[in-house]
Design a protein around this motif. Structure first.
Motif, short mmCIF file in Angstrom:
data_model
loop_
_atom_site.label_atom_id
_atom_site.label_comp_id
_atom_site.label_asym_id
_atom_site.label_seq_id
_atom_site.Cartn_x
_atom_site.Cartn_y
_atom_site.Cartn_z
N ILE A 1 -98.67 -23.63 74.52
CA ILE A 1 -98.40 -25.00 74.98
C ILE A 1 -99.75 -25.66 75.21
O ILE A 1 -100.62 -25.11 75.88
N ARG A 2 -99.90 -26.85 74.61
CA ARG A 2 -101.08 -27.68 74.85
C ARG A 2 -100.63 -28.81 75.78
O ARG A 2 -99.82 -29.65 75.39
N TYR A 3 -101.14 -28.79 76.99
CA TYR A 3 -100.73 -29.78 77.98
C TYR A 3 -101.50 -31.07 77.79
O TYR A 3 -102.60 -31.08 77.21
N GLU A 4 -100.94 -32.16 78.31
CA GLU A 4 -101.55 -33.47 78.13
C GLU A 4 -102.94 -33.56 78.75
O GLU A 4 -103.77 -34.34 78.32
N ASN A 5 -103.23 -32.71 79.76
CA ASN A 5 -104.55 -32.76 80.40
C ASN A 5 -105.61 -31.99 79.63
O ASN A 5 -106.75 -31.88 80.06
N GLY A 6 -105.22 -31.41 78.48
CA GLY A 6 -106.17 -30.71 77.62
C GLY A 6 -106.17 -29.20 77.77
O GLY A 6 -106.81 -28.51 76.98
N THR A 7 -105.47 -28.67 78.76
CA THR A 7 -105.43 -27.22 78.92
C THR A 7 -104.40 -26.61 77.99
O THR A 7 -103.46 -27.27 77.57
#
Length: 187
Positions: free
Chosen positions: A67-73
């Motif tokens: 999973i690539r989260y919207e905050n970049g993590t």
């Protein structure tokens, strides 16, 4: 000039919108543009990015690569981490029961009162009755409903809570029996 400003605003908002989403990459290679709602022990709940008001979807962690989260993590999943073994579930359930089950309404108070007022012989009756029954569901005080729906976790949690209940009831019986004998010797 207004058209240029409006065009720039539209382009910037589209660019920001494109980056403000979570991307679930399945092991099959498919990407799901989404907004993650919840990640628990076994599954991920999300809404499709293009339908934020729509239904909530669920996918098991075993089907997810990353999973690539919207905050970049990024969060990478693998088979070993995403599925707890039966032994792991049982150990977690026992730890959780020790931490959350307090033994309230276990019958320990009534056992102590019966033993003190009457005799340890009569006090053994409620002690045996109370310790033989499992704690009721509303007294278990479990914190994770999803895990309680997993059979292995549920059984291990209830077993550990039952051990705690027995220990509490019989400790109460022992202490009150000792107090009754001490009072009998003093009088």
């Amino acid at each position: 000039m207004k058209k240029i400003i409006i065009t720039l605003i539209v382009i910037i908002s589209i660019a920001l919108t494109a980056f403000s989403q979570d991307v679930i990459t399945k092991k099959s290679g498919e990407d799901i543009h989404s907004k993650i709602i919840e990640v628990n022990q076994t599954e991920v709940k999300y809404k499709k990015f293009d339908n934020a008001e729509g239904p909530t979807f669920t996918i098991t962690k075993t089907d997810i690569l990353m999973i690539r989260y919207e905050n970049g993590t990024n969060e990478v999943f693998n088979q070993q981490d995403s599925q707890l073994t039966t032994q792991d579930l049982r150990m977690k359930a026992k730890r959780d029961a020790k931490m959350n089950y307090k033994g309230k309404k276990s019958g320990a108070g009534w056992t102590a009162a019966t033993t003190l007022v009457f005799t340890p012989l009569l006090g053994a009756i409620p002690a045996a009755a109370c310790s033989s029954s499992e704690p009721s569901d509303q007294n278990l005080n479990y914190q994770e409903l999803e895990l309680m729906q997993v059979y292995e976790y549920n059984q291990a949690y209830i077993e550990e809570a039952h051990k705690i209940k027995k220990r509490k009831v019989w400790s109460s019986f022992g202490i009150s029996s000792g107090a009754w004998i001490l009072l009998a010797l003093l009088l």
